[in-house]
Design an enzyme around this catalytic site. Structure first.
Site, short mmCIF file in Angstrom:
data_model
loop_
_atom_site.label_atom_id
_atom_site.label_comp_id
_atom_site.label_asym_id
_atom_site.label_seq_id
_atom_site.Cartn_x
_atom_site.Cartn_y
_atom_site.Cartn_z
N ASP A 7 0.84 -1.20 0.00
CA ASP A 7 0.00 0.00 0.00
C ASP A 7 0.88 1.26 0.00
O ASP A 7 0.75 2.12 -0.87
CB ASP A 7 -0.92 0.00 1.23
CG ASP A 7 -1.70 -1.30 1.35
OD1 ASP A 7 -2.54 -1.54 0.48
OD2 ASP A 7 -1.43 -2.07 2.28
N GLU A 15 1.38 -6.41 -5.27
CA GLU A 15 1.15 -5.60 -6.48
C GLU A 15 2.41 -4.87 -6.96
O GLU A 15 2.77 -4.93 -8.13
CB GLU A 15 0.03 -4.57 -6.22
CG GLU A 15 -0.25 -3.72 -7.44
CD GLU A 15 -1.49 -2.87 -7.32
OE1 GLU A 15 -2.51 -3.32 -6.74
OE2 GLU A 15 -1.48 -1.74 -7.85
O1 TRH Z 1 4.30 -6.25 0.68
P1 TRH Z 1 3.25 -6.72 -0.23
O2 TRH Z 1 2.73 -8.05 0.03
O3 TRH Z 1 2.11 -5.68 -0.23
C1 TRH Z 1 0.75 -5.73 -0.51
C2 TRH Z 1 -0.02 -5.54 0.73
O4 TRH Z 1 -0.17 -6.78 1.37
C3 TRH Z 1 -1.32 -4.93 0.42
O5 TRH Z 1 -2.18 -4.87 1.52
C4 TRH Z 1 -2.00 -5.61 -0.72
O6 TRH Z 1 -3.04 -4.77 -1.06
C5 TRH Z 1 -1.06 -5.72 -1.89
O7 TRH Z 1 0.15 -6.38 -1.49
C6 TRH Z 1 -1.67 -6.44 -3.04
O8 TRH Z 1 3.82 -6.72 -1.74
P2 TRH Z 1 4.15 -5.56 -2.79
O9 TRH Z 1 2.90 -4.99 -3.33
O10 TRH Z 1 5.07 -6.14 -3.75
O11 TRH Z 1 4.89 -4.43 -1.97
C7 TRH Z 1 6.19 -4.55 -1.51
C8 TRH Z 1 6.88 -3.21 -1.52
O12 TRH Z 1 8.10 -3.27 -0.81
C9 TRH Z 1 7.23 -2.75 -2.93
O13 TRH Z 1 7.05 -1.35 -3.02
C10 TRH Z 1 8.71 -3.06 -3.05
C11 TRH Z 1 9.15 -2.81 -1.65
N1 TRH Z 1 10.40 -3.48 -1.23
C12 TRH Z 1 11.48 -2.68 -0.95
O14 TRH Z 1 11.43 -1.45 -1.10
N2 TRH Z 1 12.63 -3.27 -0.49
C13 TRH Z 1 12.74 -4.61 -0.33
O15 TRH Z 1 13.80 -5.08 0.10
C14 TRH Z 1 11.61 -5.42 -0.68
C15 TRH Z 1 11.70 -6.92 -0.55
C16 TRH Z 1 10.45 -4.82 -1.12
#
Ligand code: TRH
Length: 394
Positions: free
Chosen positions: A24, A284
């Site tokens: 999010d 996402e």
């Molecule tokens: O973390 P996620 O599972 O996030 C979400 C939430 O669960 C949310 O509620 C739901 O609506 C959505 O998924 C579908 O996965 P996502 O979307 O990939 O987000 C992870 C974020 O973290 C992304 O912006 C990349 C960032 N990230 C970093 O900046 N550094 C890191 O080391 C990693 C592993 C990720």
């Protein structure tokens, strides 16, 4: 709170509720920066969870209710009862994933002499119904104000995907800079010796069949280096290594080495995706970044009630992977959506045979996605259209 401005650049308030994890705030932060950097929008990001925010953006001070980071004004949104007047209202107001913005803010929006354009930015799905709902108006039940739905998506009849104008150039420049790459690996504590191994980044939810893959990789004919952000697959990493691994720790069994990474800022996470041979991503935002990385990836979709997410997964695979049957099968198995039992050795070996083809053809996908425009620019041009329509109506 909102500086009233006579300048041409619009102000925009983006409200973000962190439901869980990092997606999010990850999406809202990315969108905020792009609005500011590429379109000079004066962004106010309201977020209810500064701790999660700090994980992806270390500059965020978790104790500061109002702060400016990278040109974005960040406000800790910690209650629904705050008082707002018309002067606090931005030209564009976005609620992310239908989060409930404070009632007083909505009241003040309705009173503002020039009403703001109010959007609900929805979640990404490849399903077809999105095209029918994108841009639909939703009048407020009691106040004279209308909100519009804005859907990201994979076709020209949707809002497109989030992507910065210079992302491809940045990626190419990085991949052509051996010193930068060397420094990147060193910074993460990865040995130069590991450079011969197949590098796989692993970002998934805890219920993924991780142990099955570890066991196949352990017996692989060639070396595999699996890079795992700290906290991800904690139990399976423990079972593999016999101990708790922290960022910087490694463990090897057979052909498989696990290396735990610190959670890195978003820019570095992109670099990791660019450098790995295969990326497991989830949710996402990492899912979208993996597409722009142009490397093969396996998506762990966010689980929903009644397996609704399986429909979404299949809708995406139909668009993205109709030419890659092994990628489809492995993705379905990874998400427990495969009919019948999964033979992980076969799944992996078959996928391996297809991996190069996926990488070679990934640029066709990114090119076709770019043709839909980028979400940030599409969103701004929609707000202009809405405003124009209102002006025409007098
Ligand atoms: O973390 P996620 O599972 O996030 C979400 C939430 O669960 C949310 O509620 C739901 O609506 C959505 O998924 C579908 O996965 P996502 O979307 O990939 O987000 C992870 C974020 O973290 C992304 O912006 C990349 C960032 N990230 C970093 O900046 N550094 C890191 O080391 C990693 C592993 C990720």
């Amino acid at each position: 709170m909102m500086e009233s401005s006579q300048t041409n650049s619009p102000s925009l308030a983006l409200f973000c509720k962190v439901v869980d994890n990092f997606g999010d705030i990850g999406i809202c932060w990315r969108l905020s920066r792009q609005l500011h950097n590429e379109h000079q929008v004066r962004v106010h990001l309201w977020v209810d969870d500064l701790i999660s925010f700090q994980r992806i953006c270390p500059e965020v001070d978790i104790n500061s209710p109002h702060q400016t980071v990278k040109g974005i004004q960040i406000h800790h949104w910690n209650n629904q009862d705050a008082h707002f007047t018309e002067k606090d209202i931005a030209d564009i107001v976005i609620e992310f994933f239908a989060c409930d913005i404070p009632p007083a803010y909505i009241q003040a929006m309705a009173k503002r002499s020039e009403q703001p354009v109010w959007l609900n930015l929805e979640g990404l799905t490849a399903e077809e119904w999105v095209e029918g709902c994108h841009r639909l108006p939703s009048p407020h039940p009691t106040l004279s104000i209308t909100k519009h739905f804005f859907f990201p998506g994979f076709t020209e009849k949707t809002g497109g995907l989030l992507v910065e104008q210079d992302l491809e150039n940045k990626r190419n420049a990085f991949l052509q800079d051996p010193e930068a790459i060397d420094a990147f690996w060193k910074n993460l504590g990865i040995d130069a010796d590991d450079s011969a191994a197949t590098k796989i980044s692993l970002f998934c939810y805890p219920h993924a069949p991780i142990a099955d893959l570890f066991s196949v990789w352990e017996n692989s004919p060639s070396k595999i280096l699996c890079l795992i952000p700290e906290g991800v697959a904690r139990d399976q990493v423990h079972a593999f290594s016999g101990r708790n691994l922290r960022a910087g720790d490694s463990a090897t069994r057979g052909s498989l080495s696990l290396h735990i990474l610190p959670f890195v800022p978003q820019e570095q996470y992109d670099q990791l995706l660019w450098l790995c041979d295969l990326n497991f991503v989830r949710g996402e935002d990492s899912f979208v970044r993996a597409q722009w990385a142009g490397k093969p990836f396996i998506w762990h979709i966010y689980p929903q009630d009644e397996n609704l997410h399986h429909k979404k997964l299949k809708a995406f695979l139909q668009r993205y992977a109709s030419e890659f049957p092994q990628l489809c099968t492995l993705s379905l198995a990874w998400n427990a959506a495969l009919a019948g039992e999964a033979n992980w050795t076969d799944l992996w070996n078959h996928f391996q045979q297809e991996r190069q083809k996926i990488e070679t053809e990934s640029s066709a996908w990114t090119t076709s996605m770019r043709k839909n425009g980028d979400l940030c620019a599409n969103l701004l041009s929609f707000t202009k259209e809405v405003r124009q329509k209102w002006q025409n109506l007098g």
